[in-house]
Design an enzyme around this catalytic site. Structure first.
Site, PDB file in Angstrom:
ATOM      1  N   GLU A   1       6.934   8.828  13.489  1.00 25.32           N
ATOM      2  CA  GLU A   1       8.083   8.348  14.249  1.00 25.32           C
ATOM      3  C   GLU A   1       8.726   7.131  13.578  1.00 25.32           C
ATOM      4  O   GLU A   1       8.034   6.255  13.058  1.00 25.32           O
ATOM      5  CB  GLU A   1       7.610   7.972  15.653  1.00 25.32           C
ATOM      6  CG  GLU A   1       8.641   7.278  16.523  1.00 25.32           C
ATOM      7  CD  GLU A   1       8.032   6.695  17.776  1.00 25.32           C
ATOM      8  OE1 GLU A   1       8.809   6.219  18.639  1.00 25.32           O
ATOM      9  OE2 GLU A   1       6.791   6.704  17.908  1.00 25.32           O
TER      10      GLU A   1
ATOM     11  N   VAL B   1      10.419   3.793  14.327  1.00 24.74           N
ATOM     12  CA  VAL B   1      10.537   2.847  15.442  1.00 24.74           C
ATOM     13  C   VAL B   1      11.892   2.166  15.364  1.00 24.74           C
ATOM     14  O   VAL B   1      12.262   1.610  14.329  1.00 24.74           O
ATOM     15  CB  VAL B   1       9.405   1.800  15.392  1.00 24.74           C
ATOM     16  CG1 VAL B   1       9.529   0.826  16.570  1.00 24.74           C
ATOM     17  CG2 VAL B   1       8.043   2.487  15.407  1.00 24.74           C
TER      18      VAL B   1
ATOM     19  N   ASP C   1      -6.177  -5.819   9.578  1.00 22.96           N
ATOM     20  CA  ASP C   1      -5.211  -6.576   8.764  1.00 22.96           C
ATOM     21  C   ASP C   1      -3.996  -6.935   9.606  1.00 22.96           C
ATOM     22  O   ASP C   1      -2.865  -6.932   9.133  1.00 22.96           O
ATOM     23  CB  ASP C   1      -4.791  -5.743   7.542  1.00 22.96           C
ATOM     24  CG  ASP C   1      -3.975  -6.542   6.532  1.00 22.96           C
ATOM     25  OD1 ASP C   1      -4.263  -7.748   6.351  1.00 22.96           O
ATOM     26  OD2 ASP C   1      -3.049  -5.967   5.923  1.00 22.96           O
TER      27      ASP C   1
ATOM     28  N   GLU D   1       0.791  -1.221   0.000  1.00 24.74           N
ATOM     29  CA  GLU D   1       0.000   0.000   0.000  1.00 24.74           C
ATOM     30  C   GLU D   1       0.825   1.274   0.000  1.00 24.74           C
ATOM     31  O   GLU D   1       0.308   2.350  -0.277  1.00 24.74           O
ATOM     32  CB  GLU D   1      -0.916   0.018   1.223  1.00 24.74           C
ATOM     33  CG  GLU D   1      -0.143   0.070   2.530  1.00 24.74           C
ATOM     34  CD  GLU D   1      -0.991  -0.276   3.733  1.00 24.74           C
ATOM     35  OE1 GLU D   1      -0.607   0.172   4.832  1.00 24.74           O
ATOM     36  OE2 GLU D   1      -1.990  -0.969   3.577  1.00 24.74           O
TER      37      GLU D   1
ATOM     38  N   ASP E   1       0.859   0.127  10.224  1.00 24.32           N
ATOM     39  CA  ASP E   1       0.034  -0.068   9.023  1.00 24.32           C
ATOM     40  C   ASP E   1      -1.452  -0.128   9.353  1.00 24.32           C
ATOM     41  O   ASP E   1      -2.053  -1.198   9.454  1.00 24.32           O
ATOM     42  CB  ASP E   1       0.448  -1.342   8.277  1.00 24.32           C
ATOM     43  CG  ASP E   1       1.831  -1.230   7.671  1.00 24.32           C
ATOM     44  OD1 ASP E   1       2.322  -0.096   7.538  1.00 24.32           O
ATOM     45  OD2 ASP E   1       2.422  -2.272   7.347  1.00 24.32           O
TER      46      ASP E   1
END
Length: 281
Positions: free
Chosen positions: A122, A124, A168, A28, A185
């Protein structure tokens, strides 16, 4: 590296000072590591609808709000303007979910801004300051699998208490930083109270977690956390400190078919009334 075309507007606006490298390209979006002043962040560039392998299924769009009836009609008709609005709603879903979940204490990346189809958030990192690995790239012991599974179930509960379901969730959109799992996501996140597919989506998310972690701790596969969490939610008993057992008592009472048909008829009438109002506008 050369500045990607989609990031150029953010550079011109002073939101990004340097594009360091591409981090990943998924179904995506494409994600870049960028420098914003003294901070290293990531920029998620959403792909156009015709380039995404993850389609905007109607089940994910249900319950998402648009600003006015003109936008709603355009989206229903699939006009060029409507498709543009669908993209905006799709992208804003992740931004809205991130802000809501961060405020609820869910471990998600901190969002900063969404500008011209790019989400700045941010980066990670792990204990060494490197980009945090995805869960599927981390070798786990049985004990770690149990601990991570419990931690993620707690995150799912926190999300649902905030009215959000990931939609998802799997080992591919969970990062592992120095403190444990971080959920990422979320453009397909749904409103739990406004989507008729909420229950199966929640159960699927939880089942995905069980399927993955049971590779390391087989007993996890023999649990019903998804159904248990949803039942607590429907009964108004779900809270961040709810004690989960992984078991749920089956309801053996016969279904009230008449009541079900009545609810279906009410929903049909509401939809007819909604369409009538749209046509009159």
């Amino acid at each position: 590296m050369k500045i990607p075309k989609r990031l150029q507007p953010l550079v011109e606006e002073g939101l990004i000072d340097e594009v360091i490298r591409q981090l990943m390209s998924g179904k995506e979006a494409t994600v870049y590591v960028v420098r914003c002043g003294d901070e290293i962040r990531c920029a998620k560039v959403y792909k156009e609808a015709n380039q995404r392998s993850f389609r905007q299924a109607a089940s994910y769009q249900e319950g998402r709000k648009v600003r006015n009836s003109r936008q709603a009609r355009a989206m229903e008709k699939g006009t060029r303007y409507g498709r543009k609005m669908q993209e905006e709603v799709w992208q804003n879903a992740e931004v809205d979910a991130l802000y809501r979940l961060a405020a609820a204490g869910v471990r998600v990346p901190k969002p900063y801004i969404c500008f011209e189809g790019v989400l700045l958030m941010e980066l990670v990192t792990d204990a060494m300051g490197q980009v945090a690995p995805r869960l599927n790239d981390v070798a786990l012991t049985a004990q770690e699998a149990v601990e991570y599974h419990e931690a993620l179930l707690r995150q799912v509960v926190l999300m649902l208490c905030a009215g959000v379901i990931h939609g998802d969730l799997s080992e591919y959109n969970i990062l592992v930083d120095a403190e444990g799992p971080v959920i990422i996501d979320l453009p397909q996140a749904i409103n739990a109270a406004g989507n008729t597919e909420a229950a199966p989506m929640l159960e699927r998310d939880v089942a995905n977690l069980a399927a993955y972690f049971s590779q390391f701790a087989p007993h996890i596969s023999d649990t019903q956390y998804g159904k248990e969490i949803w039942k607590l939610y429907v009964d108004g008993l779900l809270n961040p400190d709810a004690v989960l057992t992984g078991r749920i008592a089956l309801n053996k009472r016969p279904a009230d078919v008449g009541a079900v048909l009545h609810e279906i008829e009410l929903a049909r009438r509401e939809e007819e009334e909604r369409l009538r109002r749209l046509q009159e506008m």
